[in-house]
Design an enzyme around this catalytic site. Structure first.
Site: not given
Lengths: 441, 334
Positions: A62, A64-66, A96, A181, A234, A307, A311
């Site tokens: 899990h 998030h690589l953007r 996402n 989620h 999560h 997770d 940012h």
């Protein structure tokens, strides 16, 4: 490709139930042999792993690589490098992105970016619904054909129970888990942190534990009804743990993951409006943290994941209500797990490798998670005694948003090998401050 | 005399000690008199520059602060979110840093996000005064409520004060709870359970489920404004029913075992949380609260600017001797 001989380490392989000093020989991108006193072929690169843990490469299901969409925060390449530096030989990237990874071309793009990077493996997770809008199913067959290993609308809950039901049914054709989620948005709307005494004091709108538990209960009921495999993201509350425990006793196909921040921190961390403690699901109460730890010990929760949610500094440098949710975790997860779970005696190192490698591979049907002969040569060499201080300046990730800056941790990956090639090698560090920043120059 | 100081900022009453709160209330006493004069001005903050940074609409609090500043001879500038660079997407920290680059001394901030005042205080050198941040605190409102209670009862300690209404969304409630409990009052909260914060009793308050319970129990009622949008958000069925179940009405007060003091932070919804004959009745101190607001804010501004509390409550009031309240350094020079 030059073979690698890892000599004299403590080899832990939960897939075969082995834990003992041995040599590991990697050749042609695969595990060639594991045993005592393997002779040294002339051409092999020898790594002395005395005092170190040699395990199948860690897998984070899990992150998030953007990329695509927010490459200033992270890219597939920078995320794959951060993963390797954290001891992960593979990660699963949530869909996402912008645009959403909801079609075969988008999945193929991530696969090709990961190949170009050549660091940790990156397995895309496709969206459950087109645009993650919660209405129309994405084309699971084509997603899987292009390389997706699961489907999820993570970041958003699947609000429609009908959609969740059909996703669980449809996913059975492709033998992939539906990764949810769990959040009831009518209960969590506008919430900035866990609903409890700290939120009451700070005057922040709370997210009750029930917002997660309602969806956990629903997903379990739908998994039972459909026979589909639901994997719960999560987990953060003691109520969720209880629901999963009962579901597993009934034999329902439910698996679950938990993050280092949820087994390490509590909502007290939000004091002073600390936006690096803002995440979704939120940090909960000490009793919840304890329940997550126990669930990782007894197997109610199968997997430790990060997770990892990059940012920008500016985005966190603002009013708590307006700051985005999430923290990065790839480069701190192993240290936190050893410090918080192994050192206090909750998990053995073998349990830990199981939660961070073998079980993730099994649940997501990924290569790896084992050092059986012929398995992919994905190996992590960990120094379980390395004492170091989290210093975000030295992260390979493009982002710095972590609540763990300045924290002293024990245990760190020293070498990460993917497909028989070293993708990360840190200096042996008894003195962590000596580490030279790399990768960002 | 080693009086406690307030520190750099006033972000809430939670971080203050009983002594610090007492200090502000005592310092406010002599400032009440300044507003009664024909020439309502003392030079205590002469040369100081204060920015009133209001990101949320406010009439009473903004005007009260502005009067307090002007009566202390400070130079003031008002910035409202609408029409400023904030409406062009500037972040709070950038707005504040730009203001500070113009060499200001204090910022009074009203903001819709809890924690905004603390956030600002940690990032600029100027003193920051919280004029209300989200659902967190409104410390000068809490202080003026306490000053009003002290005027009428002569003490805070031992008083029973019931805060009635929407506790969940109220920064006034939180500041009152902290301030009153620190000074030894008993605090009750009364409202529909859908408008009480989770675990609020852990703040040291008693939950009074019905308005009749509050009226039986309390020496004073602090009646909060019911925001009209709470109905749309599903917290309440109707204003009409709120008034019927939780409204502070004359009929209910007549059944009280003793005469109750009635406070309200304003602006009132007459006929919703409070009936007109109560608001305008003999036990209402709603307008004295407003008067005290100016004195309390003068005291806070003065103390944060480094003013000496020495004369507060003592013989040497700001109106004696030279007839001026002076910051410590100015007096020291003479």
């Amino acid at each position: 490709m030059r073979p690698i001989l890892i000599r004299g380490g403590r080899v832990i392989d939960p897939s075969r139930g082995t834990d003992g000093v041995a040599d590991v020989y990697l050749a042609d991108g695969a595990v060639a042999a594991v045993g005592r006193n393997i002779g040294q072929p002339d051409e092999a690169l020898v790594i002395d792993a005395t005092g170190k843990i040699v395990s199948p490469g860690l897998i984070d299901v899990h992150v998030h690589l953007r990329e695509p969409g927010q490459e200033d925060l992270e890219t597939v390449a920078s995320g794959a490098m951060a993963a390797a530096a954290g001891g992960f030989s593979a990660v699963c990237a949530m869909p996402n992105t912008d645009p959403v990874t909801d079609n075969q071309a988008a999945v193929g793009f991530i696969v090709s970016q990961a190949q170009r990077a050549g660091k940790a493996r990156v397995y895309p997770i496709g969206a459950i619904s087109l645009g993650q809008k919660g209405q129309q199913l994405a084309e699971f067959g084509e997603l899987v054909g292009a390389g997706a290993v699961a489907v999820s609308d993570d970041g958003k809950p699947v609000v429609s129970s009908h959609l969740m039901r059909t996703a669980l049914e449809y996913a059975r054709t492709f033998a992939i888990p539906v990764v949810d989620h769990c959040e009831d948005p009518t209960l969590s709307a506008g919430g900035a942190m866990h609903e409890g005494i700290v939120a009451t004091r700070l005057g922040l709108k709370g997210i009750p534990s029930a917002a997660e538990e309602i969806m956990v209960a629903r997903d379990i009921l739908l998994a039972e009804h459909t026979g589909g495999h639901v994997h719960l993201c999560h987990m953060s509350t003691r109520g969720s743990v209880e629901l999963i425990r009962r579901a597993k006793e009934k034999g329902i196909r439910v698996t679950a993951e938990a993050c280092p921040h949820h087994f390490t921190l509590t909502h007290e961390q939000c004091e002073g409006y600390n936006t690096n403690a803002k995440m979704n699901p939120p940090l909960r109460e000490p009793e919840d943290r304890e329940a997550i730890r126990q669930a990782l010990r007894d197997g109610t929760i199968d997997v430790i994941c990060t997770d990892h949610a990059p940012h920008h500094y500016d985005a966190k440098e603002r009013e708590f209500d307006d700051a985005p949710n999430g923290i990065i975790g790839l480069e701190t997860a192993l240290g936190l797990a050893i410090t918080e779970l192994v050192e206090p005696g909750l998990l053995t190192l073998c349990d830990l490798v199981n939660r961070m490698s073998t079980m993730p591979a099994r649940i997501f049907s990924l290569p790896g998670g084992t050092l059986a002969a012929g398995a992919p040569a994905d190996v992590t060499i960990t120094d379980p005694k390395a004492s170091w201080i989290v210093s975000p300046d030295q992260f390979f990730s493009r982002s710095r948003n972590t609540p763990f800056a300045g924290r002293r941790l024990t245990g760190r990956a020293e070498v990460t090998i993917v497909r028989g090639q070293i993708v990360y090698q840190g200096e042996p560090r008894t003195e962590p401050e000596k580490r030279v920043p790399r990768g960002r120059q | 005399m080693s009086a406690p100081s307030l520190g750099k900022d006033l972000v809430g009453l939670e971080p203050l000690s009983a002594e610090q709160i007492q200090l502000i209330l005592d310092t406010a006493e002599p400032f009440k008199e300044v507003s009664e004069r024909a020439i309502k001005k003392v030079p205590a903050l002469r040369g100081k520059t204060i920015v009133n940074l209001f990101f949320e609409a406010s009439t009473r609090t903004r005007i009260s602060f502005e009067f307090a500043e002007k009566r202390l001879s400070a130079d003031t500038v008002n910035v409202a979110a609408a029409g400023s660079s904030v409406s062009k997407g500037e972040t709070l920290v950038d707005t504040a840093k730009n203001l500070e680059a113009m060499r200001i001394d204090m910022v009074v901030i009203r903001h819709g996000s809890s924690g905004a005042a603390q956030f600002l205080g940690q990032r600029i050198r100027s003193n920051v005064i919280n004029a209300g941040d989200g659902k967190h605190e409104h410390p000068t409102q809490g202080l003026l409520d306490m000053l009003t209670l002290r005027d009428r009862f002569g003490r805070i300690s031992g008083l029973k004060v019931a805060i009635c209404g929407d506790i969940l969304h109220s920064r006034v409630a939180r500041s009152n709870i902290w301030g009153l409990t620190k000074l030894g009052a008993e605090v009750g909260v009364c409202g529909p359970a859908s408008l009480l914060p989770r675990q609020v009793e852990e703040l040291g308050v008693t939950i009074l489920p019905r308005i009749e319970d509050a009226i039986q129990w309390a020496d004073a009622l602090n009646v909060l404004r019911l925001q009209l949008e709470r109905m749309e958000a599903g917290f309440l069925p109707s204003l009409r029913e709120y008034n019927r179940v939780f409204g502070v009405t004359k009929e209910r007060l007549e059944r009280a075992p003793k005469e109750l003091l009635i406070l309200h932070p304003g602006p009132m919804n007459r006929g919703v949380e409070i009936d007109s004959d109560v608001a305008d009745g003999p036990h209402s101190v709603i307008l004295p609260q407003v008067t005290n607001g100016v004195a309390v804010r003068m005291a806070v501004l003065y103390l944060l600017a480094g003013g000496s509390p020495d004369w507060a409550g003592g013989s040497e009031s700001p109106s004696t001797s030279s007839g001026q309240a002076l910051p410590r350094e100015e007096r020291g020079e003479r």
